[in-house]
Scaffold this motif. Structure first.
Motif, PDB file in Angstrom:
ATOM      1  N   VAL A 191       6.839   1.128 -33.030  1.00  0.00           N
ATOM      2  CA  VAL A 191       7.061   2.467 -33.561  1.00  0.00           C
ATOM      3  C   VAL A 191       8.432   2.474 -34.234  1.00  0.00           C
ATOM      4  N   ASN A 192       8.451   2.778 -35.529  1.00  0.00           N
ATOM      5  CA  ASN A 192       9.690   2.678 -36.299  1.00  0.00           C
ATOM      6  C   ASN A 192      10.680   3.774 -35.926  1.00  0.00           C
ATOM      7  N   ILE A 193      11.946   3.488 -36.130  1.00  0.00           N
ATOM      8  CA  ILE A 193      13.014   4.432 -35.811  1.00  0.00           C
ATOM      9  C   ILE A 193      12.875   5.743 -36.588  1.00  0.00           C
ATOM     10  N   SER A 194      12.199   5.682 -37.736  1.00  0.00           N
ATOM     11  CA  SER A 194      12.005   6.904 -38.521  1.00  0.00           C
ATOM     12  C   SER A 194      11.167   7.935 -37.775  1.00  0.00           C
ATOM     13  N   GLN A 195      10.403   7.484 -36.769  1.00  0.00           N
ATOM     14  CA  GLN A 195       9.575   8.391 -35.978  1.00  0.00           C
ATOM     15  C   GLN A 195      10.269   8.874 -34.704  1.00  0.00           C
ATOM     16  N   ARG A 196      11.501   8.433 -34.521  1.00  0.00           N
ATOM     17  CA  ARG A 196      12.261   8.878 -33.353  1.00  0.00           C
ATOM     18  C   ARG A 196      12.554  10.372 -33.482  1.00  0.00           C
ATOM     19  N   PRO A 197      12.380  11.164 -32.435  1.00  0.00           N
ATOM     20  CA  PRO A 197      12.598  12.609 -32.540  1.00  0.00           C
ATOM     21  C   PRO A 197      14.037  12.940 -32.919  1.00  0.00           C
ATOM     22  N   PRO A 198      14.235  14.038 -33.651  1.00  0.00           N
ATOM     23  CA  PRO A 198      15.594  14.395 -34.118  1.00  0.00           C
ATOM     24  C   PRO A 198      16.610  14.496 -32.995  1.00  0.00           C
ATOM     25  N   GLU A 199      16.190  15.036 -31.842  1.00  0.00           N
ATOM     26  CA  GLU A 199      17.149  15.182 -30.742  1.00  0.00           C
ATOM     27  C   GLU A 199      17.650  13.831 -30.233  1.00  0.00           C
ATOM     28  N   ALA A 200      16.827  12.776 -30.395  1.00  0.00           N
ATOM     29  CA  ALA A 200      17.256  11.443 -29.978  1.00  0.00           C
ATOM     30  C   ALA A 200      18.296  10.872 -30.941  1.00  0.00           C
ATOM     31  N   SER A 201      18.239  11.330 -32.189  1.00  0.00           N
ATOM     32  CA  SER A 201      19.214  10.866 -33.178  1.00  0.00           C
ATOM     33  C   SER A 201      20.548  11.577 -33.028  1.00  0.00           C
ATOM     34  N   ASP A 202      20.575  12.673 -32.292  1.00  0.00           N
ATOM     35  CA  ASP A 202      21.792  13.448 -32.084  1.00  0.00           C
ATOM     36  C   ASP A 202      22.510  12.910 -30.848  1.00  0.00           C
ATOM     37  N   ARG A 203      23.682  12.352 -31.054  1.00  0.00           N
ATOM     38  CA  ARG A 203      24.415  11.766 -29.929  1.00  0.00           C
ATOM     39  C   ARG A 203      24.865  12.813 -28.920  1.00  0.00           C
ATOM     40  N   ALA A 204      24.773  14.075 -29.274  1.00  0.00           N
ATOM     41  CA  ALA A 204      25.179  15.128 -28.343  1.00  0.00           C
ATOM     42  C   ALA A 204      24.170  15.312 -27.220  1.00  0.00           C
ATOM     43  N   VAL A 205      22.958  14.743 -27.380  1.00  0.00           N
ATOM     44  CA  VAL A 205      21.901  14.903 -26.380  1.00  0.00           C
ATOM     45  C   VAL A 205      21.836  13.649 -25.510  1.00  0.00           C
ATOM     46  N   PRO A 206      22.084  13.750 -24.190  1.00  0.00           N
ATOM     47  CA  PRO A 206      22.055  12.573 -23.314  1.00  0.00           C
ATOM     48  C   PRO A 206      20.640  12.020 -23.142  1.00  0.00           C
ATOM     49  N   GLY A 207      20.556  10.729 -22.809  1.00  0.00           N
ATOM     50  CA  GLY A 207      19.276  10.120 -22.470  1.00  0.00           C
ATOM     51  C   GLY A 207      18.700   9.201 -23.523  1.00  0.00           C
ATOM     52  N   SER A 208      19.399   9.018 -24.650  1.00  0.00           N
ATOM     53  CA  SER A 208      18.920   8.099 -25.689  1.00  0.00           C
ATOM     54  C   SER A 208      19.726   6.807 -25.601  1.00  0.00           C
ATOM     55  N   TRP A 209      19.027   5.681 -25.579  1.00  0.00           N
ATOM     56  CA  TRP A 209      19.658   4.381 -25.363  1.00  0.00           C
ATOM     57  C   TRP A 209      19.439   3.454 -26.545  1.00  0.00           C
ATOM     58  N   GLU A 210      20.361   2.515 -26.703  1.00  0.00           N
ATOM     59  CA  GLU A 210      20.206   1.413 -27.647  1.00  0.00           C
ATOM     60  C   GLU A 210      20.245   0.119 -26.848  1.00  0.00           C
ATOM     61  N   GLY A 211      19.391  -0.860 -27.233  1.00  0.00           N
ATOM     62  CA  GLY A 211      19.322  -2.099 -26.462  1.00  0.00           C
ATOM     63  C   GLY A 211      19.310  -3.334 -27.335  1.00  0.00           C
ATOM     64  N   ASP A 212      19.696  -4.453 -26.730  1.00  0.00           N
ATOM     65  CA  ASP A 212      19.737  -5.729 -27.448  1.00  0.00           C
ATOM     66  C   ASP A 212      19.978  -6.837 -26.429  1.00  0.00           C
ATOM     67  N   LEU A 213      20.045  -8.069 -26.919  1.00  0.00           N
ATOM     68  CA  LEU A 213      20.424  -9.219 -26.110  1.00  0.00           C
ATOM     69  C   LEU A 213      21.716  -9.808 -26.652  1.00  0.00           C
ATOM     70  N   ILE A 214      22.546 -10.341 -25.754  1.00  0.00           N
ATOM     71  CA  ILE A 214      23.589 -11.260 -26.204  1.00  0.00           C
ATOM     72  C   ILE A 214      23.151 -12.645 -25.742  1.00  0.00           C
ATOM     73  N   ILE A 215      23.291 -13.606 -26.652  1.00  0.00           N
ATOM     74  CA  ILE A 215      22.708 -14.928 -26.447  1.00  0.00           C
ATOM     75  C   ILE A 215      23.781 -15.910 -26.004  1.00  0.00           C
ATOM     76  N   GLY A 216      23.419 -16.798 -25.071  1.00  0.00           N
ATOM     77  CA  GLY A 216      24.355 -17.776 -24.534  1.00  0.00           C
ATOM     78  C   GLY A 216      24.333 -19.096 -25.272  1.00  0.00           C
ATOM     79  N   ALA A 217      25.018 -20.084 -24.701  1.00  0.00           N
ATOM     80  CA  ALA A 217      25.193 -21.400 -25.329  1.00  0.00           C
ATOM     81  C   ALA A 217      23.856 -22.039 -25.669  1.00  0.00           C
ATOM     82  N   GLY A 218      23.771 -22.567 -26.888  1.00  0.00           N
ATOM     83  CA  GLY A 218      22.575 -23.279 -27.312  1.00  0.00           C
ATOM     84  C   GLY A 218      21.326 -22.434 -27.383  1.00  0.00           C
ATOM     85  N   ASN A 219      21.477 -21.123 -27.425  1.00  0.00           N
ATOM     86  CA  ASN A 219      20.335 -20.187 -27.457  1.00  0.00           C
ATOM     87  C   ASN A 219      19.406 -20.385 -26.258  1.00  0.00           C
TER      88      ASN A 219
END
Length: 342
Positions: A175-203
């Motif tokens: 589901v693309n970010i363009s479909q994310r509800p407006p309140e989730a795009s507003d940093r003033a509203v708690p409960g919206s998260w961003e996620g990723d990985l940090i990669i170690g040696a040699g992947n």
């Protein structure tokens, strides 16, 4: 010369040419003041901004009298370089800055927090640039250069930042970010998260990172067995299930293959998952910035599969205890507590 100065452009010595008022201009100001001219009138006559003339009079007029020779001498003395470094003469301030650097706080965070804690005490405030100058220009005799290891870059010289590329990956039924509800795009509203990985040696290893957009509150996800989809989904689910329901709003991730099983994460946690456009790291900019901060604790080339959840929680707590500029130099811990007490 630049290397000898720690990567900082050396300061100029006494030089009152260029943008500074000349002695002839100061004589014209003195004539105007004696004749009772207004500040704007004097400024028009010498071709300067009224604010420039006003500041000049505020600095150098005594009991309503202004003398060009005295003003020129005062300006010459103020232009003296190098000036005594504030961190070299104020031992209390220096001790505080050194302690905050050891906590891996950035110079900007330190300066902002000092302004917040000591709004009426200018002796306990210092600029970001002064801290950098004191670290990198050892002739200033203030902070020890070895403290640079606590900075995010850990460099002994200052260098411009570099942009990091973003790989492109596709995920089934995403589901693309363009479909994310407006309140989730507003940093003033708690409960919206961003996620990723940090990669170690040699992947070969990784740690999951989750950052709450309203508070910058960070959680780290251990991945001791690896970061394939069938390893990431259950680990991510366990971490999100530790959150109260009011903070399980949305999660925005990049298009990494590790999130192949995102639909199962959504079912098991109740959090809605959205994916950024390809090559668009700014769409989860808070997480990108946080991953950069985490490299202070987990430098590139480090194996990341040997950390326990308790060890990762300790790193996250220290990161969440840093004052942030975007939060008016409050800490993520302070902000998230206020959210949970509502």
């Amino acid at each position: 010369m630049l290397v000898a100065a720690g990567g900082v452009r050396p300061r100029r010595g006494r030089n009152l040419q260029g943008r500074y008022l000349s002695f002839a201009e100061r004589e014209e100001i003195a004539v105007g003041v004696a004749a009772g001219e207004s500040v704007r009138s004097i400024a028009r006559r010498i071709g300067r901004a009224p604010s420039t003339v006003s500041r000049e009079l505020s600095r150098n007029a005594t009991r309503g009298r202004y003398r060009a020779s005295v003003a020129q001498m005062s300006a010459f003395e103020r232009a003296s370089r190098p000036k005594p470094a504030k961190l070299a003469t104020n031992l209390r301030l220096r001790a505080r800055v050194e302690a905050d650097l050891a906590k891996r706080r950035s110079p900007e965070q330190i300066a902002g927090r000092l302004r917040r804690e000591f709004p009426d005490d200018p002796e306990m405030r210092v600029s970001t640039e002064t801290i950098y100058q004191s670290l990198y220009v050892q002739s200033r005799g203030a902070l020890k250069q070895e403290l640079t290891r606590y900075l995010r870059s850990g460099r002994a010289l200052r260098h411009p930042s570099r942009k990091v590329g973003q790989r492109k990956n596709r995920i089934p039924n995403m589901v693309n970010i363009s479909q994310r509800p407006p309140e989730a795009s507003d940093r003033a509203v708690p409960g919206s998260w961003e996620g990723d990985l940090i990669i170690g040696a040699g992947n070969l290893s990784a740690i999951g990172t989750l950052v709450e957009r309203h508070s910058n509150f960070t959680m780290l996800v251990p991945l001791p067995e690896g970061y394939k989809p069938d390893q990431v989904a259950p680990a991510l689910t366990r971490k999100i299930q530790q959150l109260p329901l009011q903070l399980r709003g949305t999660l925005t991730w990049d298009q990494g293959p590790e999130m192949r099983d995102w639909e199962q994460v959504r079912i098991d946690t109740g959090i809605e998952v959205f994916f950024c456009d390809p090559h668009s790291p700014w769409q989860r900019g808070i997480n990108e910035n946080t991953n950069g901060l985490l490299r202070q604790y987990f430098p590139k080339g480090t194996r990341l599969d040997g950390f326990t959840e308790g060890e990762l929680d300790a790193v996250a707590y220290q990161l969440n205890d840093r004052p942030r500029k975007r939060l008016d130099y409050q800490t993520p811990n302070e902000i998230i507590r206020s959210v949970l007490l509502r």
